[in-house]
Design a protein around this motif. Structure first.
Motif, PDB file in Angstrom:
ATOM      1  N   THR A 311      -1.933   8.865   2.963  1.00 44.84           N
ATOM      2  CA  THR A 311      -2.522   9.747   1.946  1.00 44.84           C
ATOM      3  C   THR A 311      -2.712   8.990   0.631  1.00 44.84           C
ATOM      4  O   THR A 311      -2.153   7.914   0.419  1.00 44.84           O
ATOM      5  CB  THR A 311      -1.627  10.965   1.689  1.00 44.84           C
ATOM      6  OG1 THR A 311      -0.327  10.515   1.268  1.00 44.84           O
ATOM      7  CG2 THR A 311      -1.491  11.826   2.938  1.00 44.84           C
ATOM      8  N   TYR A 312      -3.517   9.604  -0.276  1.00 45.91           N
ATOM      9  CA  TYR A 312      -3.694   9.085  -1.632  1.00 45.91           C
ATOM     10  C   TYR A 312      -2.617   9.679  -2.537  1.00 45.91           C
ATOM     11  O   TYR A 312      -2.301  10.872  -2.455  1.00 45.91           O
ATOM     12  CB  TYR A 312      -5.067   9.449  -2.175  1.00 45.91           C
ATOM     13  CG  TYR A 312      -6.213   8.788  -1.447  1.00 45.91           C
ATOM     14  CD1 TYR A 312      -6.529   7.455  -1.691  1.00 45.91           C
ATOM     15  CD2 TYR A 312      -6.983   9.495  -0.527  1.00 45.91           C
ATOM     16  CE1 TYR A 312      -7.596   6.848  -1.038  1.00 45.91           C
ATOM     17  CE2 TYR A 312      -8.045   8.899   0.125  1.00 45.91           C
ATOM     18  CZ  TYR A 312      -8.346   7.575  -0.132  1.00 45.91           C
ATOM     19  OH  TYR A 312      -9.403   6.985   0.520  1.00 45.91           O
ATOM     20  N   GLU A 313      -2.079   8.866  -3.438  1.00 48.01           N
ATOM     21  CA  GLU A 313      -0.994   9.326  -4.299  1.00 48.01           C
ATOM     22  C   GLU A 313      -1.453  10.386  -5.291  1.00 48.01           C
ATOM     23  O   GLU A 313      -0.697  11.304  -5.622  1.00 48.01           O
ATOM     24  CB  GLU A 313      -0.378   8.155  -5.080  1.00 48.01           C
ATOM     25  CG  GLU A 313      -1.291   7.553  -6.129  1.00 48.01           C
ATOM     26  CD  GLU A 313      -0.561   6.645  -7.105  1.00 48.01           C
ATOM     27  OE1 GLU A 313       0.681   6.722  -7.180  1.00 48.01           O
ATOM     28  OE2 GLU A 313      -1.226   5.861  -7.785  1.00 48.01           O
ATOM     29  N   ASP A 314      -2.687  10.291  -5.800  1.00 45.44           N
ATOM     30  CA  ASP A 314      -3.118  11.196  -6.861  1.00 45.44           C
ATOM     31  C   ASP A 314      -3.522  12.566  -6.355  1.00 45.44           C
ATOM     32  O   ASP A 314      -3.320  13.574  -7.023  1.00 45.44           O
ATOM     33  CB  ASP A 314      -4.275  10.574  -7.656  1.00 45.44           C
ATOM     34  CG  ASP A 314      -5.403  10.083  -6.767  1.00 45.44           C
ATOM     35  OD1 ASP A 314      -5.229  10.072  -5.526  1.00 45.44           O
ATOM     36  OD2 ASP A 314      -6.456   9.699  -7.319  1.00 45.44           O
ATOM     37  N   THR A 315      -4.078  12.633  -5.145  1.00 48.61           N
ATOM     38  CA  THR A 315      -4.566  13.915  -4.625  1.00 48.61           C
ATOM     39  C   THR A 315      -3.804  14.408  -3.405  1.00 48.61           C
ATOM     40  O   THR A 315      -3.895  15.587  -3.065  1.00 48.61           O
ATOM     41  CB  THR A 315      -6.047  13.796  -4.250  1.00 48.61           C
ATOM     42  OG1 THR A 315      -6.183  12.853  -3.168  1.00 48.61           O
ATOM     43  CG2 THR A 315      -6.880  13.333  -5.443  1.00 48.61           C
ATOM     44  N   GLY A 316      -3.093  13.525  -2.741  1.00 45.04           N
ATOM     45  CA  GLY A 316      -2.425  13.907  -1.505  1.00 45.04           C
ATOM     46  C   GLY A 316      -3.374  14.054  -0.340  1.00 45.04           C
ATOM     47  O   GLY A 316      -2.968  14.442   0.763  1.00 45.04           O
ATOM     48  N   ALA A 368     -13.321  -9.561  -5.704  1.00 47.12           N
ATOM     49  CA  ALA A 368     -13.333  -8.196  -6.255  1.00 47.12           C
ATOM     50  C   ALA A 368     -11.914  -7.642  -6.349  1.00 47.12           C
ATOM     51  O   ALA A 368     -11.053  -7.940  -5.509  1.00 47.12           O
ATOM     52  CB  ALA A 368     -14.192  -7.285  -5.389  1.00 47.12           C
ATOM     53  N   LEU A 369     -11.663  -6.823  -7.364  1.00 50.59           N
ATOM     54  CA  LEU A 369     -10.360  -6.186  -7.537  1.00 50.59           C
ATOM     55  C   LEU A 369     -10.218  -5.044  -6.538  1.00 50.59           C
ATOM     56  O   LEU A 369     -11.054  -4.132  -6.506  1.00 50.59           O
ATOM     57  CB  LEU A 369     -10.231  -5.645  -8.961  1.00 50.59           C
ATOM     58  CG  LEU A 369      -8.942  -4.876  -9.277  1.00 50.59           C
ATOM     59  CD1 LEU A 369      -7.751  -5.822  -9.232  1.00 50.59           C
ATOM     60  CD2 LEU A 369      -9.052  -4.196 -10.640  1.00 50.59           C
ATOM     61  N   PRO A 370      -9.168  -5.042  -5.699  1.00 50.19           N
ATOM     62  CA  PRO A 370      -8.981  -3.941  -4.757  1.00 50.19           C
ATOM     63  C   PRO A 370      -8.809  -2.608  -5.484  1.00 50.19           C
ATOM     64  O   PRO A 370      -8.216  -2.548  -6.562  1.00 50.19           O
ATOM     65  CB  PRO A 370      -7.700  -4.329  -4.008  1.00 50.19           C
ATOM     66  CG  PRO A 370      -7.564  -5.804  -4.203  1.00 50.19           C
ATOM     67  CD  PRO A 370      -8.146  -6.095  -5.549  1.00 50.19           C
ATOM     68  N   GLU A 371      -9.337  -1.545  -4.891  1.00 47.85           N
ATOM     69  CA  GLU A 371      -9.252  -0.223  -5.517  1.00 47.85           C
ATOM     70  C   GLU A 371      -7.873   0.389  -5.349  1.00 47.85           C
ATOM     71  O   GLU A 371      -7.414   1.159  -6.196  1.00 47.85           O
ATOM     72  CB  GLU A 371     -10.314   0.703  -4.924  1.00 47.85           C
ATOM     73  CG  GLU A 371     -10.390   2.058  -5.584  1.00 47.85           C
ATOM     74  CD  GLU A 371     -11.491   2.930  -5.027  1.00 47.85           C
ATOM     75  OE1 GLU A 371     -11.655   4.075  -5.505  1.00 47.85           O
ATOM     76  OE2 GLU A 371     -12.197   2.469  -4.097  1.00 47.85           O
ATOM     77  N   TRP A 372      -7.194   0.065  -4.242  1.00 44.97           N
ATOM     78  CA  TRP A 372      -5.895   0.663  -3.935  1.00 44.97           C
ATOM     79  C   TRP A 372      -4.908  -0.407  -3.483  1.00 44.97           C
ATOM     80  O   TRP A 372      -5.291  -1.513  -3.106  1.00 44.97           O
ATOM     81  CB  TRP A 372      -6.027   1.723  -2.843  1.00 44.97           C
ATOM     82  CG  TRP A 372      -6.875   2.893  -3.215  1.00 44.97           C
ATOM     83  CD1 TRP A 372      -8.203   3.063  -2.955  1.00 44.97           C
ATOM     84  CD2 TRP A 372      -6.463   4.038  -3.955  1.00 44.97           C
ATOM     85  NE1 TRP A 372      -8.647   4.243  -3.472  1.00 44.97           N
ATOM     86  CE2 TRP A 372      -7.595   4.886  -4.090  1.00 44.97           C
ATOM     87  CE3 TRP A 372      -5.256   4.449  -4.517  1.00 44.97           C
ATOM     88  CZ2 TRP A 372      -7.547   6.101  -4.757  1.00 44.97           C
ATOM     89  CZ3 TRP A 372      -5.196   5.669  -5.180  1.00 44.97           C
ATOM     90  CH2 TRP A 372      -6.340   6.479  -5.296  1.00 44.97           C
ATOM     91  N   VAL A 394       1.491   5.657   1.477  1.00 44.58           N
ATOM     92  CA  VAL A 394       0.790   6.243   0.332  1.00 44.58           C
ATOM     93  C   VAL A 394       0.007   5.154  -0.394  1.00 44.58           C
ATOM     94  O   VAL A 394       0.573   4.122  -0.771  1.00 44.58           O
ATOM     95  CB  VAL A 394       1.774   6.917  -0.637  1.00 44.58           C
ATOM     96  CG1 VAL A 394       1.015   7.517  -1.820  1.00 44.58           C
ATOM     97  CG2 VAL A 394       2.580   7.999   0.088  1.00 44.58           C
ATOM     98  N   LEU A 395      -1.306   5.386  -0.569  1.00 48.30           N
ATOM     99  CA  LEU A 395      -2.128   4.458  -1.340  1.00 48.30           C
ATOM    100  C   LEU A 395      -1.961   4.755  -2.821  1.00 48.30           C
ATOM    101  O   LEU A 395      -2.079   5.907  -3.251  1.00 48.30           O
ATOM    102  CB  LEU A 395      -3.601   4.576  -0.956  1.00 48.30           C
ATOM    103  CG  LEU A 395      -3.960   4.339   0.515  1.00 48.30           C
ATOM    104  CD1 LEU A 395      -5.467   4.106   0.647  1.00 48.30           C
ATOM    105  CD2 LEU A 395      -3.187   3.189   1.119  1.00 48.30           C
TER     106      LEU A 395
END
Length: 461
Positions: A311-316, A368-372, A394-395
């Protein structure tokens, strides 16, 4: 230089005849005297586009010149005393691929099957056969591909050992010549960790090479089971594996449903062994394992099943289509998987040894800078044949580390490998992550919370 006359920095220069870089003295590895290829077989250009390769043996060699966003150029029969060699690289271009297949005496081989595999977003496998003159040609125009190791060519014929190579994808290599030698045969058996035979296990060729070439089909894993030579075990777990390349060091893999692939066995069909210098004395060795006349035994333990969610940390919200990998901390075992639409994953046949479960982000553009980022999950309590459930990854946005690489007088260095160990890739056995410096020498990378170890591999210098 480029066509405009501007120097190309960080171009990669490789001598294709490794005999020119062979050191005079052998070393002993696993009781065998082994020849050593020095790191002088390759070089990189500096900021002014210049390079120098020295301390070579007498002779001639073809030279491959590669650079990002340029067409590879193959220079033929270059003498070691050549000075002030001028090389101009053009842009990549579409091309037609053709070639020939001959035996060890130069005679054409008719009806050899030649397979072209392309490992990009869309899997493509095309097959043709050689004509009476041993010639072959693919009718489709091949577009250039920026990524390395995305096209592979192999040829097979009854009675001969497989031959293959990784193709240049920039349009710099349009004609390929294969020399096929009489086949070799390897025998052995596949058993479980109690010594019981495993019937119906698959034994397949994973990679092979000699002093000059190394051909790794594992980079084309999605097509590997379709194109690589393989054989099944009988009721006693035994196999007879024909069609293998002569004068090669080979890696062979065995697998079966419900079992873990724990190792890839090296075997030899050549009298010579090689080691290659990499950086400060580190060597990659080949050919130090059994001869092809010795029986090989694979021991496969019952595999573990891993299940969990990402899952994503900010939104779940669930992360779909993320690739995952397990790398054993002490054993050379690897498994992979991918999350579904709901962020769930199930990985079967994982080796029952302590391992790190890794999130594998797309790193095609290493500038490139990774997004996660995501911390690895350390798994120390895996049991053969059991299920490990409720694993959570968790990303996170984490933190960013930035830096710059210059030479001794302050000039920025482009294309330098910057490698990292961190919570995403623990030092205990996990493969490091890598970024490249940009033209101004800068780099940046995103990490989960924790210590980060930053270094430049000596092979990049």
């Amino acid at each position: 230089t480029g066509k405009n006359g501007n120097p190309i920095s960080m171009a990669r220069i490789e001598l294709l005849n490794k005999e020119l870089a062979m050191l005079p003295n052998t070393i002993e590895i696993s009781g065998r005297r082994t020849r050593v290829i020095s790191q002088n077989h390759y070089a990189q250009t500096g900021t002014d586009g210049s390079f120098r390769i020295k301390e070579l043996n007498q002779g001639k060699t073809d030279i491959a010149v590669r650079a990002d966003n340029y067409q590879t150029q193959i220079l033929k029969d270059i003498s070691i005393d050549t000075k002030d060699l001028k090389i101009t690289l053009d842009k990549p271009m579409a091309y037609l691929l053709k070639g020939e297949v001959v035996d060890g005496e130069g005679n054409p081989i008719k009806d050899a099957e030649v397979t072209l595999a392309q490992n990009t977003d869309k899997t493509i496998i095309t097959k043709v056969q050689t004509n009476d003159q041993g010639l072959f040609e693919f009718s489709d125009v091949l577009e250039p591909i920026a990524e390395l190791n995305t096209r592979m060519l192999i040829t097979q014929k009854d009675g001969f050992g497989l031959a293959g190579k990784i193709l240049d994808t920039t349009g710099g290599e349009t004609y390929v010549k294969f020399v096929m030698l009489p086949e070799e045969t390897v025998t052995g058996r596949v058993v479980d960790d109690s010594g019981n035979p495993i019937e119906g296990a698959t034994v397949g060729l994973w990679s092979f090479g000699s002093g000059n070439d190394f051909f790794n089909m594992s980079m084309f894993f999605s097509q590997w089971t379709e194109i690589a030579p393989e054989v099944k075990t009988d009721s006693e777990g035994r196999f007879v594996f024909k069609g293998l390349p002569t004068e090669s060091n080979m890696n062979i893999r065995a697998y079966s449903d419900g079992y873990a692939v724990t190792k890839i066995v090296n075997t030899k069909t050549t009298e010579e062994s090689y080691a290659m210098q990499m950086g400060d004395g580190m060597m990659i060795t080949t050919g130090t394992s059994p001869e092809s006349t010795e029986e090989i035994e694979f021991v496969l333990p019952k595999g573990v099943t891993l299940r969990g969610t990402v899952t994503y940390e900010d939104t779940g919200q669930p992360v779909k289509g993320l690739k995952l990998g397990t790398q054993s901390i002490k054993e050379s075992a690897w498994s992979d998987g991918i999350t579904d639409e709901s962020g769930k994953f199930e990985m079967k046949g994982v080796a029952p040894y302590p391992c790190n479960l890794l999130a594998m982000f797309d790193d095609k553009d290493r500038r490139a800078l990774p997004e996660w980022a995501a911390a690895a999950v350390v798994l120390n309590d895996l049991e053969p044949g059991k299920v490990k459930d409720n694993i959570k990854i968790v990303l996170v946005k984490g933190g960013i580390i930035r830096g710059k690489v210059t030479d001794a007088v302050g000039n920025p260095l482009d294309g330098i490998d910057i490698a990292f160990y961190s919570a995403a890739r623990p030092r205990a056995g996990a493969a490091c992550q890598v970024a490249y410096t940009s033209k101004d020498g800068t780099w940046s990378y995103r990490f989960p919370k924790g210590e980060v170890y930053v270094y430049i591999p000596s092979s990049s210098l």
